[in-house]
Write an enzyme that holds these catalytic residues in place. Sequence first.
Site, PDB file in Angstrom:
ATOM      1  N   GLN A   1      33.365  32.786 -18.322  1.00 33.29           N
ATOM      2  CA  GLN A   1      32.877  32.892 -16.955  1.00 33.29           C
ATOM      3  C   GLN A   1      33.406  31.715 -16.134  1.00 33.29           C
ATOM      4  O   GLN A   1      33.159  30.550 -16.461  1.00 33.29           O
ATOM      5  CB  GLN A   1      31.344  32.919 -16.893  1.00 33.29           C
ATOM      6  CG  GLN A   1      30.881  33.361 -15.494  1.00 33.29           C
ATOM      7  CD  GLN A   1      29.428  33.131 -15.218  1.00 33.29           C
ATOM      8  OE1 GLN A   1      28.905  32.053 -15.493  1.00 33.29           O
ATOM      9  NE2 GLN A   1      28.754  34.124 -14.657  1.00 33.29           N
TER      10      GLN A   1
ATOM     11  N   TYR B   1      26.171  30.093  -6.006  1.00 30.22           N
ATOM     12  CA  TYR B   1      27.306  29.167  -6.150  1.00 30.22           C
ATOM     13  C   TYR B   1      28.390  29.507  -5.119  1.00 30.22           C
ATOM     14  O   TYR B   1      28.160  30.333  -4.218  1.00 30.22           O
ATOM     15  CB  TYR B   1      27.810  29.171  -7.599  1.00 30.22           C
ATOM     16  CG  TYR B   1      26.699  28.712  -8.533  1.00 30.22           C
ATOM     17  CD1 TYR B   1      26.204  27.403  -8.448  1.00 30.22           C
ATOM     18  CD2 TYR B   1      26.083  29.578  -9.425  1.00 30.22           C
ATOM     19  CE1 TYR B   1      25.141  26.982  -9.248  1.00 30.22           C
ATOM     20  CE2 TYR B   1      25.022  29.163 -10.226  1.00 30.22           C
ATOM     21  CZ  TYR B   1      24.557  27.862 -10.132  1.00 30.22           C
ATOM     22  OH  TYR B   1      23.506  27.457 -10.908  1.00 30.22           O
TER      23      TYR B   1
ATOM     24  N   ARG C   1      30.459  38.884 -11.703  1.00 27.85           N
ATOM     25  CA  ARG C   1      29.000  38.911 -11.795  1.00 27.85           C
ATOM     26  C   ARG C   1      28.397  38.642 -10.425  1.00 27.85           C
ATOM     27  O   ARG C   1      28.797  37.689  -9.741  1.00 27.85           O
ATOM     28  CB  ARG C   1      28.501  37.856 -12.781  1.00 27.85           C
ATOM     29  CG  ARG C   1      27.037  38.052 -13.184  1.00 27.85           C
ATOM     30  CD  ARG C   1      26.643  37.083 -14.283  1.00 27.85           C
ATOM     31  NE  ARG C   1      25.493  37.548 -15.035  1.00 27.85           N
ATOM     32  CZ  ARG C   1      24.464  36.773 -15.387  1.00 27.85           C
ATOM     33  NH1 ARG C   1      24.449  35.502 -15.055  1.00 27.85           N
ATOM     34  NH2 ARG C   1      23.452  37.258 -16.072  1.00 27.85           N
TER      35      ARG C   1
ATOM     36  N   GLY D   1      20.327  37.388 -22.044  1.00 26.99           N
ATOM     37  CA  GLY D   1      20.554  35.952 -22.063  1.00 26.99           C
ATOM     38  C   GLY D   1      19.730  35.270 -23.131  1.00 26.99           C
ATOM     39  O   GLY D   1      20.170  35.126 -24.285  1.00 26.99           O
TER      40      GLY D   1
HETATM   41  C1  8OZ Z   1      20.822  27.501 -15.360  1.00 25.61           C
HETATM   42  C2  8OZ Z   1      21.113  26.144 -15.294  1.00 25.61           C
HETATM   43  C3  8OZ Z   1      22.318  25.724 -14.795  1.00 25.61           C
HETATM   44  C4  8OZ Z   1      23.234  26.651 -14.352  1.00 25.61           C
HETATM   45  C5  8OZ Z   1      23.573  30.171 -13.142  1.00 25.61           C
HETATM   46  C6  8OZ Z   1      25.220  28.872 -14.290  1.00 25.61           C
HETATM   47  O1  8OZ Z   1      22.459  30.218 -12.618  1.00 25.61           O
HETATM   48  C7  8OZ Z   1      23.954  28.993 -13.960  1.00 25.61           C
HETATM   49  C8  8OZ Z   1      22.947  28.011 -14.407  1.00 25.61           C
HETATM   50  C9  8OZ Z   1      21.733  28.425 -14.917  1.00 25.61           C
HETATM   51  O2  8OZ Z   1      24.396  31.075 -12.986  1.00 25.61           O
END
Ligand code: 8OZ
Length: 370
Positions: A107, A188, A235, A324
């Site tokens: 990912q 993000y 995703r 998960g």
């Molecule tokens: C939990 C802690 C840090 C990062 C996401 C990559 O929420 C994460 C993430 C999840 O997609």
Amino acid sequence: MSASHDTRDAPSLYDPIRIGAIDCANRMVMAPLTRSRAGEGLVPSPMAAEYYGQRATAGLIVTEATQVNVLAQGYISTPGIYTDAQVQGWRRVTDEVHRRGGRIVVQLWHVGRVSHVSLLPPGEVPVAPSAIRAETKTFAPEGYVDVSMPRALRLDEIPDIVRDFAQAARNAIEAGFDGIEIHAANGYLIDQFLRDGSNHREDEYGGSIENRTRFLHEVAEACVAAIGADRVGARIAPVTPSNGAHDSNPQPLFERAVERLDALGLAYIHVIEGATGGPREPQPFDYAALRAKFRGAWIVNNGYDREMAEAAIREGRADAVAFGVPFLANPDLVRRFREHAPLNTPHRETFYGGGAEGYIDYPMLDDAAR
Ligand code: 8OZ
């Protein structure tokens, strides 16, 4: 006409499936899980090979989110895939998963504004579509802190990030991965561009839905050009509030985003239904309408248990289901589901950071019998 109650020819969660170019032994996907255990240089540790290898009976493993460049990092000790050492570290992981008969994609992420200055090179601040701070916290070297104020990306910087995703995709193939998953979820960088709560740009990357889906489209297009559409997935999490993500009208936004990915021929879409790791229905959303825009494999996620997952596959609502925490705590989750065996208890204290404990020591069914 619906055949949902005629199970004679209905697919099963345990049947093989081809996702793009990837032959998966079953329809149980290991969801990406941040574990914050990368070593020096943000290289996946040797233990990561054992961790993922133990889970190789998943039909497909999606790795933890992995940075495409130095500014892409937002949490402590998450791995990258932009240096030679990182590529070699991942090679150990893919070799071990393949040796045990599994399939694995990496990912790829850029966290954008979900970062802290202490995680970035001296003088750098997090980058984002707009200079709007996220209402969220992150794990930095000094502890659990509010994320830093980001700066807005200049128009001329955006193509560099697109190129970094494409280079990371090429690096993934060099590292032996079966493909990549573009992380466009959970607030993000890509999600920050998609949504109007975080994207106030006035250039061709902001404003209209066409403009806000442009960055995702360009990243996907570049990755497709780099490694082929049949090895690229994405995703998304249309209504998650994670990391301050918000949009005033997610249904048409995500329908257009998915339509553009379909036009590129992506192998799969992986959709988090509801709030990531939380309630499945924080607000109404028509996921069937979203799926109708896409011809590739449809992977669903978020709080599915065995019975829900079996029903989703049997009734044709998804092609595969991602799990998960259940995979984190049960390396042999596929066998446990098939045999209706009890599951191990996940230990939240060891989810992030640390060493072997809570990482590679969850027992398999046969261990428990000894
Ligand atoms: C939990 C802690 C840090 C990062 C996401 C990559 O929420 C994460 C993430 C999840 O997609």
